[in-house]
Design a protein around this motif. Structure first.
Motif, PDB file in Angstrom:
ATOM      1  N   ALA A 231       8.499  -5.538   1.695  1.00 26.71           N
ATOM      2  CA  ALA A 231       7.882  -4.842   0.564  1.00 26.71           C
ATOM      3  C   ALA A 231       8.740  -5.008  -0.689  1.00 26.71           C
ATOM      4  CB  ALA A 231       7.699  -3.361   0.893  1.00 26.71           C
TER       5      ALA A 231
ATOM      6  N   ASP B 227       9.724  -3.942   7.387  1.00 22.12           N
ATOM      7  CA  ASP B 227       8.703  -3.463   6.459  1.00 22.12           C
ATOM      8  C   ASP B 227       9.291  -3.259   5.070  1.00 22.12           C
ATOM      9  OD1 ASP B 227       7.224  -3.417   8.768  1.00 22.12           O
ATOM     10  OD2 ASP B 227       6.910  -1.247   8.805  1.00 22.12           O
TER      11      ASP B 227
ATOM     12  N   THR C  36       1.661   1.198  -2.474  1.00 23.68           N
ATOM     13  CA  THR C  36       1.202  -0.045  -3.095  1.00 23.68           C
ATOM     14  C   THR C  36       1.742  -1.278  -2.383  1.00 23.68           C
ATOM     15  OG1 THR C  36       1.046   1.005  -5.262  1.00 23.68           O
ATOM     16  CG2 THR C  36       1.203  -1.405  -5.226  1.00 23.68           C
ATOM     17  N   TRP C  37       3.013  -1.245  -2.017  1.00 23.73           N
ATOM     18  CA  TRP C  37       3.688  -2.456  -1.544  1.00 23.73           C
ATOM     19  C   TRP C  37       3.955  -2.482  -0.049  1.00 23.73           C
ATOM     20  CZ3 TRP C  37       3.509  -6.117  -4.978  1.00 23.73           C
ATOM     21  CH2 TRP C  37       3.479  -5.779  -6.339  1.00 23.73           C
ATOM     22  N   GLY C  38       3.877  -1.372   0.635  1.00 24.33           N
ATOM     23  CA  GLY C  38       4.227  -1.315   2.045  1.00 24.33           C
ATOM     24  C   GLY C  38       3.217  -1.982   2.960  1.00 24.33           C
ATOM     25  N   ARG C  39       3.707  -2.712   3.948  1.00 25.98           N
ATOM     26  CA  ARG C  39       2.880  -3.354   4.982  1.00 25.98           C
ATOM     27  C   ARG C  39       3.619  -3.240   6.327  1.00 25.98           C
ATOM     28  NH1 ARG C  39       0.798  -3.692   0.709  1.00 25.98           N
ATOM     29  NH2 ARG C  39      -0.326  -5.431  -0.292  1.00 25.98           N
ATOM     30  N   ASP C  40       2.889  -3.415   7.404  1.00 26.58           N
ATOM     31  CA  ASP C  40       3.502  -3.441   8.740  1.00 26.58           C
ATOM     32  C   ASP C  40       4.011  -4.855   9.020  1.00 26.58           C
ATOM     33  OD1 ASP C  40       4.310  -3.030  11.340  1.00 26.58           O
ATOM     34  OD2 ASP C  40       2.275  -3.061  12.157  1.00 26.58           O
ATOM     35  N   ALA C  41       5.124  -5.216   8.405  1.00 29.63           N
ATOM     36  CA  ALA C  41       5.645  -6.577   8.507  1.00 29.63           C
ATOM     37  C   ALA C  41       6.225  -6.880   9.877  1.00 29.63           C
ATOM     38  CB  ALA C  41       6.710  -6.810   7.436  1.00 29.63           C
TER      39      ALA C  41
ATOM     40  N   TRP D 164       5.519   2.958  -2.358  1.00 31.93           N
ATOM     41  CA  TRP D 164       5.374   2.399  -1.011  1.00 31.93           C
ATOM     42  C   TRP D 164       3.905   2.194  -0.662  1.00 31.93           C
ATOM     43  CZ3 TRP D 164       7.915  -0.235   2.346  1.00 31.93           C
ATOM     44  CH2 TRP D 164       7.409  -0.377   3.651  1.00 31.93           C
TER      45      TRP D 164
ATOM     46  N   ARG E 247       8.040  -8.484  -1.965  1.00 31.71           N
ATOM     47  CA  ARG E 247       6.739  -8.592  -2.631  1.00 31.71           C
ATOM     48  C   ARG E 247       6.784  -7.984  -4.026  1.00 31.71           C
ATOM     49  NH1 ARG E 247       4.793  -7.810   2.642  1.00 31.71           N
ATOM     50  NH2 ARG E 247       4.909  -5.544   2.438  1.00 31.71           N
TER      51      ARG E 247
ATOM     52  N   ALA F 213       3.399   0.945   9.103  1.00 31.81           N
ATOM     53  CA  ALA F 213       4.058   0.506   7.877  1.00 31.81           C
ATOM     54  C   ALA F 213       4.973   1.632   7.421  1.00 31.81           C
ATOM     55  CB  ALA F 213       3.032   0.179   6.804  1.00 31.81           C
TER      56      ALA F 213
END
Length: 351
Positions: free
Chosen positions: A128, A124, A106-111, A104, A131, A117
């Motif tokens: 992720a 989110d 590496t790939w997690g963002r506050d989408a 997470w 991605r 995030a």
């Protein structure tokens, strides 16, 4: 994943249910039409996931990516569950896309823009997932390894790309007790459940139209006698008469809805209807609606010769119903006049 999400290695039995829930479209009140969303369309996905799955698909330029691939993967990972109790694996994977904390990071963002995030936030988590899968599809395409690039990417998501490199393909059944092998096979074989016509486009506002929209996100979901509820689909049960297919109890191994649980799900939590068709009729019978005055969201009921109410539907207009017909079928759209025997039609109510 072994490295990112806990994979269930049990196959999905796709059988449909015995009760019926219908949705019909009201002239001038709300309209509906079948739509597709690219990538083969998307159906049978909870409304709260649908928007994000389509966004994640649109954000990936890899041709092997599709909404159905992401949906089938999410179903295998968590059955679209989002609570900590239901979406935390024994290995510590978290959320609907089952991310391990290092993955997470590496790939997690506050989408979803809520300031955090989190693998527990649907937006989110799905973005992720998209991605990571997009990157893995690209790696798979460039790897030169034999086989379906989707299978290679899924194996990388479940076991880590290093394992794909080690085996120069999807790890065999001998690896991790067949977990990764089965994970890949199950997702690829169940993608078709989520492909096809998309949501009904429903115009209008109010509780009825909102319930219709929510119910329409479940098109393609199997029928499971006794299954489903406000939180979503679940396995059902057999009672000696109902829930059987070809002599065996299908309901106990089918994740889905029956007619009244779909109605309950559609209206919850704004209107908390009881669980069965008979109880739903009794709860709303003081607000009857004639067949000529039906509006989106009105409930339609059918009874047998002894007076038992065995079916409920949601009216949506244009003479059609969206319903779960019976065991062995899926939630689908049919004309009101043929959805159930016309002689059994009891009447309609407005919740």
């Amino acid at each position: 994943m072994l490295v990112g999400a806990a994979a269930a290695a049990i196959g999905l039995v796709m059988v449909v249910i015995l009760g019926i829930v219908g949705v019909v479209l009201a002239d001038g009140e709300a309209t509906a039409s079948e739509t597709t969303d690219g990538g083969g369309g998307l159906r049978g996905v909870p409304a709260e996931f649908r928007e994000w799955i389509l966004k994640a698909d649109a954000a990936c330029a890899e041709p092997a990516m599709s909404p159905a691939l992401l949906a089938a993967q999410l179903y295998q990972e968590s059955k679209f569950k989002t609570s900590r109790a239901e979406a935390t694996s024994h290995a510590g994977a978290q959320g609907p896309a089952q991310f391990m904390p290092p993955t997470w990071a590496t790939w997690g963002r506050d989408a979803d823009g809520n300031g955090e995030a989190s693998p527990w936030d649907i937006g989110d988590a799905v973005m992720a997932q998209g991605r990571m899968m997009c990157s893995l599809l690209r790696q798979a395409k460039n790897s030169g390894y034999p086989g379906d690039v989707r299978a290679l990417a899924l194996a990388g998501y479940n076991a880590g790309w290093g394992r794909v490199q080690e085996y120069r393909g999807v790890p065999p059944k001998s690896f991790a007790g067949g977990e990764t092998y089965n994970y890949v096979q199950i997702i690829l074989s169940t993608m078709s459940r989520f492909e096809g016509p998309g949501l009904l486009e429903v115009s209008g506002s109010g509780a009825g139209a909102d319930a219709l929209r929510k119910a329409s996100t479940r098109i393609g979901t199997p029928y499971a006698y006794g299954g489903g509820g406000p939180g979503g689909p679940s396995t059902g049960f057999c009672d000696g008469t109902n829930g059987y297919l070809n002599g065996r109890c299908a309901a106990s191994s089918t994740v889905g809805y029956d007619c009244s649980s779909l109605v309950q799900y559609a209206y919850w939590p704004k209107t908390k209807l009881p669980r069965t068709a008979d109880a739903q009729y009794r709860a709303t019978s003081d607000r009857p609606v004639s067949r000529t005055n039906l509006k989106p969201g009105d409930l339609l009921f059918w009874k047998n010769g002894s007076g038992f109410i065995y079916h409920v539907a949601i009216y949506a207009g244009d003479g059609n119903v969206l319903h779960a017909p019976r065991t062995g079928r899926n939630v689908e759209i049919q004309p009101l006049t043929s959805a159930m025997p016309q002689r059994d039609y009891l009447g309609a109510t407005r919740p």
